[in-house]
Scaffold this active site. Structure first.
Site, PDB file in Angstrom:
ATOM      1  N   GLY A 169       0.878  -1.149  -0.170  1.00 27.35           N
ATOM      2  CA  GLY A 169      -0.124  -0.074   0.051  1.00 27.35           C
ATOM      3  C   GLY A 169       0.798   1.218  -0.095  1.00 27.35           C
ATOM      4  O   GLY A 169       1.613   1.359  -0.852  1.00 27.35           O
ATOM      5  N   GLY A 170       0.631   2.222   0.834  1.00 28.23           N
ATOM      6  CA  GLY A 170       1.340   3.424   0.867  1.00 28.23           C
ATOM      7  C   GLY A 170       2.734   3.236   1.156  1.00 28.23           C
ATOM      8  O   GLY A 170       3.424   4.319   0.775  1.00 28.23           O
ATOM      9  N   GLY A 404      21.671   4.135 -34.258  1.00 27.44           N
ATOM     10  CA  GLY A 404      21.392   5.115 -33.288  1.00 27.44           C
ATOM     11  C   GLY A 404      22.100   4.672 -31.952  1.00 27.44           C
ATOM     12  O   GLY A 404      22.382   5.682 -31.177  1.00 27.44           O
ATOM     13  N   ALA A 405      22.126   3.321 -31.706  1.00 29.67           N
ATOM     14  CA  ALA A 405      22.998   2.994 -30.250  1.00 29.67           C
ATOM     15  C   ALA A 405      24.256   3.493 -30.070  1.00 29.67           C
ATOM     16  O   ALA A 405      24.771   3.833 -29.142  1.00 29.67           O
ATOM     17  CB  ALA A 405      22.810   1.414 -30.319  1.00 29.67           C
TER      18      ALA A 405
HETATM   19  C1  HXC Z   1      -2.711  -1.681  12.006  1.00 26.20           C
HETATM   20  C2  HXC Z   1      -1.566  -3.940  11.407  1.00 26.20           C
HETATM   21  C3  HXC Z   1      -1.731  -3.511  10.035  1.00 26.20           C
HETATM   22  C4  HXC Z   1      -2.022  -2.208   9.656  1.00 26.20           C
HETATM   23  C5  HXC Z   1      -0.678  -5.448  10.330  1.00 26.20           C
HETATM   24  N1  HXC Z   1      -1.065  -4.819  11.307  1.00 26.20           N
HETATM   25  N2  HXC Z   1      -1.277  -4.408   9.380  1.00 26.20           N
HETATM   26  N3  HXC Z   1      -2.003  -2.909  12.352  1.00 26.20           N
HETATM   27  N4  HXC Z   1      -2.505  -1.340  10.642  1.00 26.20           N
HETATM   28  N5  HXC Z   1      -1.959  -1.697   8.415  1.00 26.20           N
HETATM   29  C6  HXC Z   1      -0.778  -5.662  12.619  1.00 26.20           C
HETATM   30  C7  HXC Z   1      -1.703  -7.095  12.860  1.00 26.20           C
HETATM   31  O1  HXC Z   1      -3.186  -6.494  13.667  1.00 26.20           O
HETATM   32  C8  HXC Z   1      -0.941  -7.802  14.067  1.00 26.20           C
HETATM   33  O2  HXC Z   1      -1.194  -7.265  15.242  1.00 26.20           O
HETATM   34  C9  HXC Z   1       0.484  -7.694  13.447  1.00 26.20           C
HETATM   35  O3  HXC Z   1       0.457  -6.448  12.846  1.00 26.20           O
HETATM   36  C10 HXC Z   1       1.105  -8.331  12.573  1.00 26.20           C
HETATM   37  O4  HXC Z   1       0.275  -8.533  11.406  1.00 26.20           O
HETATM   38  P1  HXC Z   1      -0.281 -10.060  10.981  1.00 26.20           P
HETATM   39  O5  HXC Z   1      -1.257 -10.101  10.107  1.00 26.20           O
HETATM   40  O6  HXC Z   1      -0.344 -10.968  12.302  1.00 26.20           O
HETATM   41  O7  HXC Z   1       1.339 -10.670  10.262  1.00 26.20           O
HETATM   42  P2  HXC Z   1       1.493 -11.405   8.996  1.00 26.20           P
HETATM   43  O8  HXC Z   1       0.658 -12.534   8.840  1.00 26.20           O
HETATM   44  O9  HXC Z   1       2.834 -11.430   8.987  1.00 26.20           O
HETATM   45  O10 HXC Z   1       0.714 -10.597   7.704  1.00 26.20           O
HETATM   46  C11 HXC Z   1       1.517  -9.394   7.219  1.00 26.20           C
HETATM   47  C12 HXC Z   1       0.393  -8.531   6.459  1.00 26.20           C
HETATM   48  C13 HXC Z   1      -0.826  -8.191   6.877  1.00 26.20           C
HETATM   49  C14 HXC Z   1       0.215  -9.197   5.027  1.00 26.20           C
HETATM   50  C15 HXC Z   1       1.006  -7.222   6.165  1.00 26.20           C
HETATM   51  O11 HXC Z   1      -0.554  -7.914   8.464  1.00 26.20           O
HETATM   52  C16 HXC Z   1      -1.746  -7.363   6.262  1.00 26.20           C
HETATM   53  O12 HXC Z   1      -2.104  -7.670   5.223  1.00 26.20           O
HETATM   54  N6  HXC Z   1      -1.921  -6.332   7.026  1.00 26.20           N
HETATM   55  C17 HXC Z   1      -2.879  -5.193   6.150  1.00 26.20           C
HETATM   56  C18 HXC Z   1      -2.084  -4.532   5.077  1.00 26.20           C
HETATM   57  C19 HXC Z   1      -2.869  -3.334   4.511  1.00 26.20           C
HETATM   58  O13 HXC Z   1      -3.843  -3.742   3.747  1.00 26.20           O
HETATM   59  N7  HXC Z   1      -2.462  -2.399   4.841  1.00 26.20           N
HETATM   60  C20 HXC Z   1      -3.255  -1.066   4.230  1.00 26.20           C
HETATM   61  C21 HXC Z   1      -2.606  -0.817   3.045  1.00 26.20           C
HETATM   62  S1  HXC Z   1      -3.608   0.593   2.352  1.00 26.20           S
HETATM   63  P3  HXC Z   1      -0.786  -8.089  16.524  1.00 26.20           P
HETATM   64  O14 HXC Z   1      -1.498  -7.216  17.497  1.00 26.20           O
HETATM   65  O15 HXC Z   1      -1.842  -9.386  16.421  1.00 26.20           O
HETATM   66  O16 HXC Z   1       0.615  -8.503  16.486  1.00 26.20           O
HETATM   67  C22 HXC Z   1      -2.341   1.644   2.339  1.00 26.20           C
HETATM   68  C23 HXC Z   1      -2.899   2.869   1.868  1.00 26.20           C
HETATM   69  C24 HXC Z   1      -2.059   4.249   1.971  1.00 26.20           C
HETATM   70  O17 HXC Z   1      -1.294   1.463   2.897  1.00 26.20           O
HETATM   71  C25 HXC Z   1      -2.000   4.787   0.580  1.00 26.20           C
HETATM   72  C26 HXC Z   1      -1.334   6.176   0.900  1.00 26.20           C
HETATM   73  C27 HXC Z   1      -0.727   6.668  -0.526  1.00 26.20           C
END
Ligand code: HXC
Length: 510
Positions: A169-170, A404-405
């Site tokens: 994502g971001g 050209g290269a």
């Molecule tokens: C808050 C988050 C988080 C998030 C993970 N965690 N991503 N908390 N915001 N974005 C937390 C989980 O709740 C968990 O907390 C801990 O981090 C570890 O995550 P897991 O899922 O247990 O780890 P894993 O299985 O290794 O998976 C990793 C992951 C997954 C693939 C990154 O966590 C995931 O899909 N996260 C969300 C990704 C996402 O959609 N992000 C937003 C993108 S949009 P605990 O307490 O259990 O340890 C974006 C827009 C911005 O970024 C655009 C700006 C231009």
């Protein structure tokens, strides 16, 4: 007083513990280091000064008021790499998955701004789940503020991103605007939208690795500039890379003492070029035989393999090597190799790193795939990059420089400062066979005449002397003397001063 000091130490311990022992163990089980362990490997021992370890998020939604960890998912500060200042941020996956809150963003921005003031590189270590979902728009704002700093710093201080876990994502766009992205094999992945979203939108089923692993970005998309086996290798290689770079665009790159004599001759280079002009040879051998101690830090080795780019040193001073690689696709220029080299040339020009170019190029890659993919615009990027570059430019044509290269590859016409050719160089519009088949198309059935005309073309054009007569080649040199001649040229160019006309910025074909 003792109690006060102990209280401070207890607070520090709390921050250093990040998301706790269990989560740190989970990092280790995945083969990853923690955010702080990574900084320890990256920086000189004891040189890290941490900032903002007590910063906490300000979110109250979704029970977040009860869940706060000092540091808020990113470790920031500065330290030394071989005694030279760098600024660092290292995302801590053990704290809310390293996700970005407003407070977390502010810590990164503080480091970015301090690096700009001090004129020192920023190295970002990524291992995070993107925007802190509980924070909503504050998180999006934080990203945009970081992106803006990335853009302002571009070309002023080197910016390096190392992807060491999830980067989604971001999180992907800040690395995308830095100078280099490196990844760790098997444990890191980068994508704009993850496998679940991909499945929902396109019904495509894909794993993290197949969507955005190091095998994708370092070899297929070209998003990453290299991939390493593990965290330790990635971080120690970053130390090696930083040694080649100036701290900012006002400095010259750092000169190291070298034990390799600049006049060293390499007799084996006299036989590097095979007798058969269509037989490949390894251009990497030439780079390694010319560079001090054979030390070559290659950029994007697994992508656009028909051009080699990377850093080396001559007489201890860093140079950027760009070289067509006959071992891959005969060294032709195509979309990937043009993009890769254009970006490298521009990086070197931003940071005062002289360019040494080795040319053996049969032309641009023909075909619908290339034309539909915009070869014209991508090839123009490399042409543009070489033309606008004002750093010292030394070029050696080893064999083919066709069409050209020839113009593109740091030719005299694009302000090449010193242009050499080896005696077997062929500088022409195209190879003899192709040329004769066009000029004498009506005689194509007359084998004797075609052979005679091919020989005539080879005698007249398949050599470096026509270009040398016109002054486009400054000298025809013995291959074994290449290092000596380049070293001497770079010495004469040490105080080169050329500037481009005033403009707000150029409009490079994107
Ligand atoms: C808050 C988050 C988080 C998030 C993970 N965690 N991503 N908390 N915001 N974005 C937390 C989980 O709740 C968990 O907390 C801990 O981090 C570890 O995550 P897991 O899922 O247990 O780890 P894993 O299985 O290794 O998976 C990793 C992951 C997954 C693939 C990154 O966590 C995931 O899909 N996260 C969300 C990704 C996402 O959609 N992000 C937003 C993108 S949009 P605990 O307490 O259990 O340890 C974006 C827009 C911005 O970024 C655009 C700006 C231009």
């Amino acid at each position: 007083m003792r109690e006060i000091l102990e209280a401070l130490e207890a607070r520090r311990d709390r921050a250093r513990a990040g998301g706790g022992k269990a989560r740190a163990e989970r990092q280790h089980a995945k083969g990853k280091l923690t955010a702080r362990e990574r900084i320890e490997v990256l920086l000189d021992p004891g040189s890290f000064e941490e900032w903002d370890m007590f910063v906490e998020h300000t979110c109250h939604d979704f029970d977040m008021a009860d869940q706060s960890i000092p540091g808020d998912g990113v470790v920031t500060g500065n330290g030394m790499i071989n005694g030279r200042l760098v600024f660092v941020f290292s995302k801590d996956f053990t704290v809310f998955g390293g996700s970005l809150s407003g407070a977390h963003a502010a810590k990164i921005i503080k480091v970015q701004q301090a690096a700009m003031k001090a004129g020192a590189p920023v190295i970002g270590l990524f291992d995070a789940g993107g925007a802190r979902i509980q924070e909503g728009v504050k998180s999006l704002a934080g990203y945009a503020d970081i992106f803006l700093e990335n853009v302002m710093a571009s070309g002023v201080i080197p910016q390096i991103s190392v992807i060491m876990g999830p980067c989604a994502g971001g999180d992907v766009y800040s690395p995308a605007m830095t100078d280099f992205i490196f990844m760790v094999k098997d444990t890191s992945y980068m994508y704009v939208t993850g496998p679940d979203v991909v499945k929902t939108v396109t019904n495509e089923e894909v794993s993290h690795e197949t969507l955005g692993g190091a095998s994708v970005h370092a070899a297929k998309s070209g998003v990453a500039d290299g991939a390493f086996e593990n965290d330790i290798e990635a971080l120690t290689e970053m130390r090696r890379l930083v040694d080649f770079l100036p701290l900012n665009n006002r400095e010259k790159p750092p000169v190291q003492s070298s034990f390799d004599h600049p006049d060293r001759e390499e007799p084996s280079l006299d036989t590097l070029i095979p007798d058969n002009p269509n037989q490949p040879y390894d251009m990497r051998e030439l780079i390694e035989k010319v560079a001090d101690e054979g030390d070559f830090f290659e950029i994007s080795p697994a992508f656009g393999g028909n051009i080699l780019c990377g850093f080396g040193r001559i007489e201890g001073a860093p140079v950027g090597f760009v070289a067509n690689q006959p071992m891959t696709l005969a060294g032709v220029l195509d979309i990937d190799s043009s993009r890769k080299a254009a970006r490298f040339v521009r990086f070197c020009d931003c940071f005062n790193i002289p360019l040494v170019t080795f040319v053996d190029v049969p032309g641009f890659m023909p075909g619908t795939k290339q034309e539909y993919g915009g070869l014209i615009k991508h090839g123009a990027k490399l042409l543009f990059a070489y033309a606008e570059a004002t750093v010292p430019k030394v070029t050696v044509i080893t064999r083919k420089a066709y069409g050209g290269a020839y113009d593109v590859m740091s030719s005299k016409h694009l302000r090449g400062d010193v242009n050499y050719a080896w005696p077997k160089a062929e500088i022409a519009v195209m190879g003899a066979k192709g040329a004769v088949e066009i000029i004498f198309r009506k005689d194509i059935g007359d084998a004797e005449k075609i052979a005679e005309k091919t020989k005539e073309y080879e005698d007249n054009f398949a050599n470096p002397y026509v270009a040398a007569k016109l002054g486009y080649i400054d000298d025809i040199i013995m291959p074994h003397s290449t290092r000596r001649r380049i070293a001497r040229s770079l010495r004469t160019l040490q105080n080169k001063s050329v500037s481009n006309p005033y403009k707000k910025h150029d409009n490079i074909p994107l």
